[in-house]
Design an enzyme around this catalytic site. Structure first.
Site, PDB file in Angstrom:
ATOM      1  N   ARG A  24     -12.859   1.363   3.294  1.00 14.81           N
ATOM      2  CA  ARG A  24     -12.834   0.083   2.561  1.00 14.81           C
ATOM      3  C   ARG A  24     -14.018  -0.730   3.052  1.00 14.81           C
ATOM      4  O   ARG A  24     -14.151  -0.997   4.249  1.00 14.81           O
ATOM      5  CB  ARG A  24     -11.531  -0.673   2.831  1.00 14.81           C
ATOM      6  N   HIS A  51     -11.620  -0.227  -7.087  1.00 15.54           N
ATOM      7  CA  HIS A  51     -10.427   0.033  -6.261  1.00 15.54           C
ATOM      8  C   HIS A  51      -9.663   1.191  -6.902  1.00 15.54           C
ATOM      9  O   HIS A  51      -8.566   1.022  -7.430  1.00 15.54           O
ATOM     10  CB  HIS A  51      -9.565  -1.234  -6.167  1.00 15.54           C
ATOM     11  N   GLN A 100      -5.945   2.025  -6.059  1.00 17.77           N
ATOM     12  CA  GLN A 100      -5.019   1.077  -6.675  1.00 17.77           C
ATOM     13  C   GLN A 100      -4.743   1.489  -8.120  1.00 17.77           C
ATOM     14  O   GLN A 100      -3.592   1.478  -8.583  1.00 17.77           O
ATOM     15  CB  GLN A 100      -5.626  -0.332  -6.635  1.00 17.77           C
ATOM     16  N   ASP A 114      -4.598 -10.273 -10.849  1.00 20.84           N
ATOM     17  CA  ASP A 114      -5.023 -10.151  -9.451  1.00 20.84           C
ATOM     18  C   ASP A 114      -5.520 -11.532  -9.026  1.00 20.84           C
ATOM     19  O   ASP A 114      -5.670 -12.439  -9.859  1.00 20.84           O
ATOM     20  CB  ASP A 114      -6.133  -9.083  -9.329  1.00 20.84           C
ATOM     21  N   CYS A 166      -1.680  -6.218  -8.008  1.00 18.99           N
ATOM     22  CA  CYS A 166      -1.975  -5.251  -6.936  1.00 18.99           C
ATOM     23  C   CYS A 166      -1.570  -5.771  -5.566  1.00 18.99           C
ATOM     24  O   CYS A 166      -1.426  -4.993  -4.633  1.00 18.99           O
ATOM     25  CB  CYS A 166      -3.454  -4.900  -6.951  1.00 18.99           C
ATOM     26  N   ARG A 182       1.642   3.186  -4.220  1.00 23.32           N
ATOM     27  CA  ARG A 182       0.405   3.455  -3.481  1.00 23.32           C
ATOM     28  C   ARG A 182       0.618   4.650  -2.550  1.00 23.32           C
ATOM     29  O   ARG A 182      -0.247   5.512  -2.420  1.00 23.32           O
ATOM     30  CB  ARG A 182      -0.005   2.226  -2.641  1.00 23.32           C
TER      31      ARG A 182
HETATM   32  N1   CP Z   1      -3.615  -3.883  -3.088  1.00 25.31           N
HETATM   33  C1   CP Z   1      -4.221  -3.605  -1.910  1.00 25.31           C
HETATM   34  O1   CP Z   1      -5.184  -2.842  -1.846  1.00 25.31           O
HETATM   35  O2   CP Z   1      -3.654  -4.214  -0.848  1.00 25.31           O
HETATM   36  P1   CP Z   1      -4.262  -4.272   0.612  1.00 25.31           P
HETATM   37  O3   CP Z   1      -5.490  -5.149   0.559  1.00 25.31           O
HETATM   38  O4   CP Z   1      -3.157  -4.901   1.435  1.00 25.31           O
HETATM   39  O5   CP Z   1      -4.611  -2.898   1.063  1.00 25.31           O
HETATM   40  N1  NVA Z   2      -9.571  -8.183  -5.772  1.00 23.65           N
HETATM   41  C1  NVA Z   2      -8.971  -8.208  -4.450  1.00 23.65           C
HETATM   42  C2  NVA Z   2      -8.093  -7.030  -4.274  1.00 23.65           C
HETATM   43  C3  NVA Z   2      -7.409  -6.940  -2.929  1.00 23.65           C
HETATM   44  C4  NVA Z   2      -6.566  -5.719  -2.802  1.00 23.65           C
HETATM   45  C5  NVA Z   2     -10.061  -8.254  -3.403  1.00 23.65           C
HETATM   46  O1  NVA Z   2     -11.044  -7.518  -3.526  1.00 23.65           O
HETATM   47  O2  NVA Z   2      -9.920  -9.034  -2.454  1.00 23.65           O
END
Ligand code: CP
Ligand code: NVA
Length: 315
Positions: free
Chosen positions: A112, A139, A142, A234, A274, A302
Site C-alpha cells: 500500500r 484499490h 477492494q 467513499d 469501503c 475482503r
Molecule cells: N477499505 C480499506 O482498504 O480499509 P483499510 O484502509 O482499513 O485497509
Molecule cells: N479513498 C480512500 C480509501 C481508503 C480505504 C483513501 O484512499 O484514503
C-alpha cells in the site's frame, strides 16, 4: 478442499483491475465464495502451506492489513507486516533493491503506497507476485470484495446498476473497471473536477464494450440513484488529501447517501462503503448500520476475496 480453476494464475501480479480478464476476476470470486463457505463450515482449506507473504504499508490500514494477515494464516502460510517508515525504504534504499531482496524471502508482496508507479516498479523487479493494496489511483483488492458482495446479494452481476456517489477516487476507479468488465451498469455522480481519471474511464469504457456493461458520469446524485441496485460511497478526503479538506467538503455538499436517495433506488437496493467512513459527511451512521447496509459483509469479504487471490497467484 477447494476446487481450483484449471487455467493457472500462478505468479501473476495484481496491480490494477484492467490487467485481468473478466474470467480471471470471476475465478477469484468463485474461489472466494467457496473459501467463505469452507471457513463457515470449519472445513480445511490450507491451500498455501508454508508460504509466506510480506506486507509493506506506507499508509494507514485496518481492513486490508488484518484481512491479508489473517487470510494467509488461514491458508496455512504466514505473513510479515512491514511499516515502510521502519525499513530502509525510508532511508533511501530503492524499490528495485527491496523487490530483489524480499523476493528471496517471501512468496508474494502486498504493498500500500501513494504513487502507482511504486507498485509498477516493485513488480518489474520482483520475482514473486505483487498485490496492490491501494495506491492514490487504485484499490483493486477492494473492488474484488465489492463485486463479490454484490454477486452474493443479487446472485448475478450482469445488468446490476451501481450508483457511486461522491469522489471519483482510487476506490471508484477500480470498482468502475471491475463493474464494466463484469457487465454491470456503473454510474458515477460527482462534482466537476472530481471525476475518475481519464485512464480509468478509458479502461472502463473499453471493458464495458466487451461485456454488455455501461459507464456514465453525471453530476446529479438523484439521477444516479434512480432505480439503482447499489448505492456506493467513499470518503470525500482520501489519505494524502488532508490539506484539501475544506474545499472538498464544500464541493461534495449534496452528495451524501441519505433517505431521499434510498427512496429513489430500487426497494431491494443495498448501501456499500469501503470504510473507513466519515459519518455526517458521505454517509450517516444510521444508514451504515441500518437494514439496507451491506457494508459489514463487504468488509468481511475482503478476507475471502484476498484469500482466493493469494491462493490463485501463490500456489
Ligand atoms: N477499505 C480499506 O482498504 O480499509 P483499510 O484502509 O482499513 O485497509
Ligand atoms: N479513498 C480512500 C480509501 C481508503 C480505504 C483513501 O484512499 O484514503
Amino acid at each position: 478442499m477447494a476446487n481450483l480453476p484449471t487455467s493457472s494464475l500462478k505468479g501473476r501480479h495484481f496491480l490494477r483491475v484492467a490487467d485481468w480478464k473478466p474470467d480471471e476476476l470471476k475465478s477469484v470470486l468463485d474461489l472466494g465464495d467457496e473459501l467463505k463457505m469452507l471457513l463457515a463450515r470449519g472445513r480445511p482449506h490450507k491451500l498455501l502451506p508454508g508460504r509466506s507473504l510480506a506486507l509493506i504499508f506506507n499508509k494507514a490500514s485496518t481492513r486490508t492489513r488484518v484481512s491479508f494477515e489473517v487470510g494467509i494464516c488461514q491458508l496455512g502460510g504466514s505473513g510479515v507486516s512491514i511499516t515502510a517508515a521502519h525499513t530502509h525504504l525510508a532511508r533511501g534504499e530503492t524499490l528495485k533493491d527491496t523487490a530483489c531482496v524480499l523476493s528471496r524471502y517471501v512468496d508474494a508482496i502486498v504493498i500500500r503506497t501513494g504513487p502507482h508507479s511504486d507498485v509498477d516498479e516493485l513488480a518489474s523487479y520482483s520475482s514473486v507476485p505483487i498485490l496492490n493494496a491501494l495506491t492514490d489511483s487504485s484499490h483493486p483488492c477492494q473492488a474484488l470484495a465489492d463485486v463479490m458482495t454484490i454477486r452474493e446479494r443479487f446472485g448475478r452481476l450482469q445488468g446490476i446498476r451501481l450508483a457511486y456517489l461522491g469522489d471519483g477516487n482510487n476506490v471508484c476507479a477500480s470498482l468502475m473497471v471491475a463493474a464494466a468488465k463484469l457487465g454491470m451498469s456503473f454510474v458515477c455522480a460527482c462534482p466537476t473536477g472530481y471525476e475518475p481519471t481519464e485512464q480509468a474511464q478509458a479502461d472502463a469504457r473499453e471493458a464495458a464494450a466487451g461485456s454488455g456493461g455501461s459507464i456514465e458520469i453525471v453530476r446529479d446524485p438523484e439521477q444516479a440513484a434512480a432505480s439503482a441496485d447499489v448505492l456506493y460511497t467513499d470518503v470525500w478526503v482520501s489519505m494524502g488529501e488532508e490539506e484539501e479538506r475544506d474545499e472538498r467538503l464544500a464541493a461534495f455538499q449534496g452528495y451524501s447517501i441519505n433517505e431521499r436517495l434510498l427512496e429513489l433506488a430500487r426497494p431491494e437496493a443495498i448501501v456499500m462503503h469501503c470504510l473507513p467512513a466519515h459519518y455526517g459527511e458521505e454517509i450517516s451512521e444510521e444508514i451504515a448500520h441500518g437494514p439496507r447496509s451491506a457494508i459489514w459483509d463487504q468488509a468481511e469479504n475482503r478476507l475471502h476475496a484476498q484469500k482466493a487471490l493469494m491462493a490463485l497467484v501463490m500456489r
